[in-house]
Design an enzyme around this catalytic site. Structure first.
Site, PDB file in Angstrom:
ATOM      1  N   LEU A 233     -29.283  18.542  20.327  1.00  0.00           N
ATOM      2  CA  LEU A 233     -30.392  17.650  20.675  1.00  0.00           C
ATOM      3  C   LEU A 233     -30.863  17.921  22.091  1.00  0.00           C
ATOM      4  CD1 LEU A 233     -28.970  14.223  19.439  1.00  0.00           C
ATOM      5  CD2 LEU A 233     -30.851  15.506  18.434  1.00  0.00           C
TER       6      LEU A 233
ATOM      7  N   TYR B 287       0.833  -1.197   0.000  1.00  0.00           N
ATOM      8  CA  TYR B 287       0.000   0.000   0.000  1.00  0.00           C
ATOM      9  C   TYR B 287       0.873   1.254   0.000  1.00  0.00           C
ATOM     10  CZ  TYR B 287      -3.392   3.450   1.649  1.00  0.00           C
ATOM     11  OH  TYR B 287      -4.184   4.566   1.789  1.00  0.00           O
TER      12      TYR B 287
ATOM     13  N   LYS C 224     -25.434   7.376  20.512  1.00  0.00           N
ATOM     14  CA  LYS C 224     -24.976   8.765  20.523  1.00  0.00           C
ATOM     15  C   LYS C 224     -23.473   8.714  20.752  1.00  0.00           C
ATOM     16  CE  LYS C 224     -25.950  13.227  22.685  1.00  0.00           C
ATOM     17  NZ  LYS C 224     -24.554  13.570  22.873  1.00  0.00           N
TER      18      LYS C 224
HETATM   19  S1  IVH Z   1     -28.384  13.280  15.124  1.00  0.00           S
HETATM   20  C1  IVH Z   1     -30.326  17.686  14.925  1.00  0.00           C
HETATM   21  N1  IVH Z   1     -27.101  11.161  15.746  1.00  0.00           N
HETATM   22  O1  IVH Z   1     -24.777  14.591  19.772  1.00  0.00           O
HETATM   23  C2  IVH Z   1     -29.230  16.914  15.487  1.00  0.00           C
HETATM   24  N2  IVH Z   1     -26.346  13.202  16.690  1.00  0.00           N
HETATM   25  O2  IVH Z   1     -26.317  17.351  21.245  1.00  0.00           O
HETATM   26  C3  IVH Z   1     -29.016  15.705  14.675  1.00  0.00           C
HETATM   27  N3  IVH Z   1     -24.382  12.969  18.136  1.00  0.00           N
HETATM   28  O3  IVH Z   1     -23.452  17.367  18.736  1.00  0.00           O
HETATM   29  C4  IVH Z   1     -27.968  14.938  15.285  1.00  0.00           C
HETATM   30  N4  IVH Z   1     -24.154  10.803  17.893  1.00  0.00           N
HETATM   31  O4  IVH Z   1     -23.360  15.708  16.899  1.00  0.00           O
HETATM   32  C5  IVH Z   1     -27.178  12.473  15.928  1.00  0.00           C
HETATM   33  N5  IVH Z   1     -26.065   9.168  16.177  1.00  0.00           N
HETATM   34  C6  IVH Z   1     -26.122  10.474  16.348  1.00  0.00           C
HETATM   35  C7  IVH Z   1     -25.221  11.185  17.165  1.00  0.00           C
HETATM   36  C8  IVH Z   1     -25.365  12.554  17.319  1.00  0.00           C
HETATM   37  C9  IVH Z   1     -23.654  11.899  18.466  1.00  0.00           C
HETATM   38  C10 IVH Z   1     -24.060  14.319  18.629  1.00  0.00           C
HETATM   39  C11 IVH Z   1     -24.404  15.443  17.732  1.00  0.00           C
HETATM   40  C12 IVH Z   1     -24.599  16.599  18.654  1.00  0.00           C
HETATM   41  C13 IVH Z   1     -24.866  15.967  19.957  1.00  0.00           C
HETATM   42  C14 IVH Z   1     -26.244  16.297  20.406  1.00  0.00           C
END
Ligand code: IVH
Length: 669
Positions: A85, A38, A117
């Site tokens: 969120l 690689y 999350k």
């Molecule tokens: S959806 C409208 N999915 O958690 C927000 N967020 O306060 C849509 N995060 O900083 C985000 N894992 O970046 C989503 N599977 C996941 C996530 C995620 C981590 C983070 C996001 C944000 C914080 C929420």
């Protein structure tokens, strides 16, 4: 030498091959060539690109090794706001969330997607015609920092989308993080080098991403999981989140496969319980489950609040808790002299980490929880923070020891202790060795004077041998003194002296940070330096004026004025200057900003802009915002229905701006 045409062709072939092997390795976990083979492909591509630089495109895998350092991380405005969120740890609140949505959507049951999350750093990646052209951190949700060269080094981020046809524009959101094994490895390497290491993978990821030199980022193996398409043009927007995840995967992103579509909220809550169990065995950190309405049409129907969408909820995990006994209570002294009571515990395993100390924060916390030696307590460890005592647990029939009280003398230097609000402080200042040692370490640290070769052991012996009574004494060291120290030979002594000499030429923000003023970290030090432009001006600033600087509140202001009104501190600062330390003012100071020194007052309902946004616009341009009109006010911005402030402005002859005039002023016309 090859002709241009064949070179272009070969470059194309090499890129394709390398991309294929990247996918096999990083995404499919199925490598098909050796690392050496690689590297050979990569080297060949590098050679071609060097010979034919105009074929070295932005999406070339050679960009993965990093680009030359930049002088700053420029701001990047997101294509769409990056919302945050709402979060809870309560299943009942998740049920209430579901109920609100069912009512709004007039449905009996809602399909959700539930996914981990990820506990990392949220990024927006923009692809134009399939090529990664920009990557930005979340920042305030509207504007983040441009970290494109750094993100190009992340192998699991495609530099070019692989689905056909590619959208003309797509903005993808996901999380960059450091897998646990790599985090531990990085920390091991750092501690071996005598550097402090990171408290948790999240901080390590943030540190890696915010490097000005992307070659450093490249040496910290970050990973990226995509989870949202924020905007897409030139291709259909998937109608559900599940299909969106599939599309992201087709584009070449890594999607963590723990997500699940759930028929109704109870399935999502069950999934949360399953993940809470699985969590300990995952190779990366997660801190909860994100529950989202699967249908995009339903999402659009319920919409968003200013900060967060109504269609999603983070159901976080409870912090890890455990029960154990307090064997003793010790009191530590921090750099600023703050005394912290610490419960010394019978060691206990809390989610895979052995905990033998937990903080009790301060005397008030200790008193409220009434924790005494011999008590049984519940402790928690929430990932990144120091373990803390949550509460005492009553043990029937137990005979308790007497209440613990904070010492009246500093446990390190014996100076009297003073209470200040909930906290206690040693009054010994720099004469307290605990404070002095830590202050010197801080003074010499990377973000401050950055004196290479001044390790903890050296500082300890220097203080113990009374070579250093203040930070300024560092500049009085000489070869003979250093040679008295264990482990110093002529060469190492000279090197250290040279490093100390070099450090005298220091930027003002670092100097201010180095002083170790309570509540003044690197960021605040930078704000002060930018606003005032000189040490004298910072030292002379009254608290009311400090508060008018964006991001500086009363507590920080009081720390700054408190520091400079202390005789001993002023002496130390003067001494540093006498020793030849020369803090360099920032090139551009707040005085050069277009609204420098201008005072604004807002009144009435501002159309098209929120008050806090209006305020930060003014402050970003160097102006101040106050709440009442006086002869010192430069502009009153009047929205609709302005009240008495407007009248007063007219009376005093202060310039009154309409909201449109204000906007064109701050927008730079
Ligand atoms: S959806 C409208 N999915 O958690 C927000 N967020 O306060 C849509 N995060 O900083 C985000 N894992 O970046 C989503 N599977 C996941 C996530 C995620 C981590 C983070 C996001 C944000 C914080 C929420």
């Amino acid at each position: 030498m090859m002709d241009r045409k064949s070179a272009e062709k070969r470059i194309g072939e090499l890129k394709e091959q390398i991309e294929r092997h990247d996918r096999l390795y990083y995404i499919d976990n199925n490598p098909q060539i050796s690392d050496a083979a690689y590297d050979e492909l990569l080297r060949e591509l590098e050679e071609f690109e060097e010979a034919f630089p105009d074929f070295a495109a932005d999406d070339s895998p050679t960009k993965r090794v990093g680009a030359p350092p930049r002088s700053s991380l420029p701001p990047a405005r997101h294509l769409m706001p990056m919302l945050s969120l709402d979060s809870t740890t309560s299943a009942d609140e998740a049920r209430a969330f579901d109920e609100r949505l069912r009512k709004a959507l007039e449905k009996d049951r809602i399909a959700y997607t539930a996914e981990p999350k990820f506990d990392g750093i949220s990024l927006e990646l923009v692809y134009e015609n399939g090529v990664l052209t920009r990557a930005a951190t979340r920042g305030d949700g509207t504007t983040g920092e441009d970290v494109t060269p750094n993100v190009r080094t992340i192998r699991s981020v495609p530099l070019r989308l692989s689905d056909d046809p590619v959208p003309s524009l797509v903005s993808v959101r996901g999380e960059a993080f450091l897998p646990l094994d790599r985090f531990r490895e990085l920390n091991r390497r750092m501690t071996e080098r005598g550097e402090p290491g990171f408290a948790n993978p999240r901080n390590a990821a943030a540190g890696a991403l915010r490097q000005l030199d992307s070659r450093i980022t490249a040496s910290r193996p970050l990973t990226f999981f995509a989870y949202e398409i924020m905007k897409i043009e030139g291709a259909p927007d998937p109608p559900t989140h599940s299909e969106e995840l599939d599309l992201l995967s087709d584009f070449g992103f890594v999607i963590d496969n723990h997500w699940k579509t759930c028929d109704g909220i109870e399935e999502a809550i069950d999934f949360h319980a399953v993940l809470a169990e699985a969590r300990e065995a995952l190779p990366f950190e997660i801190d909860g489950v994100v529950i989202e309405v699967d249908s995009k049409r339903d999402r659009d129907a319920v919409g968003a609040r200013s900060r967060s969408p109504r269609w999603a909820l983070a159901l976080k995990f409870e912090p890890r808790r455990e029960i154990t006994d307090v064997e003793d209570i010790a009191v530590g002294v921090g750099r600023t002299g703050k005394l912290t009571p610490v419960a010394l515990l019978k060691p206990v395993d809390v989610g895979g980490v052995t905990v033998s100390r937990a903080t009790l924060h301060n005397a008030r916390d200790l008193e409220r929880k009434d924790v005494r030696i011999g008590d049984r307590v519940r402790i928690k460890r929430a990932g990144d923070v120091i373990p803390a005592v949550i509460e005492r647990i009553e043990v029937a029939g137990q005979k308790r020891s007497g209440p613990f009280s904070m010492p009246s003398a500093c446990p390190v230097c014996g100076s009297p202790v003073e209470a200040e609000g909930a906290n206690h402080y040693c009054t010994g200042g720099l004469s307290c060795p605990a404070q002095l040692k830590r202050r010197i370490m801080h003074f010499a640290s990377k973000g401050a004077f950055d004196i290479e070769g001044l390790g903890e052991k050296t500082v300890e012996s220097m203080v113990d041998l009374e070579m250093l009574g203040s930070v300024a004494d560092l500049f009085r060291l000489n070869r003979d003194k250093l040679l008295e120290l264990e482990g110093f030979a002529e060469k190492s002594a000279d090197n250290l002296l040279e490093a100390i000499e070099r450090s005298k030429d220091i930027a003002l923000p670092r100097f201010v940070y180095a002083l170790g003023i309570r509540n003044v970290g690197e960021h605040v030090a930078g704000l002060l330096a930018l606003h005032y432009g000189s040490l004298e001006a910072i030292a002379a600033a009254p608290a009311e004026e400090l508060i008018s600087i964006r991001e500086i509140g009363p507590e920080v202001a009081a720390s700054v004025t408190g520091f400079f009104s202390n005789e001993r501190n002023r002496k130390t600062v003067d001494d540093l200057l006498v020793q030849g330390v020369a803090p360099k003012p920032p090139e551009r100071t707040a005085a050069d900003l277009p609204l420098a020194g201008k005072a604004f007052v807002f009144t009435g309902a501002l159309e098209g802009i929120t008050r806090s946004e209006a305020k930060s616009r003014v402050q970003a341009l160097g102006g101040r915002v106050s709440s009442s009109v006086s002869a010192k006010t430069d502009y009153v911005v009047a929205g609709s229905d302005p009240g008495s402030k407007h009248e007063k402005a007219l009376r005093l002859g202060v310039i009154v701006l309409s909201i449109d005039e204000f906007l064109s002023l701050v927008e730079g016309d």
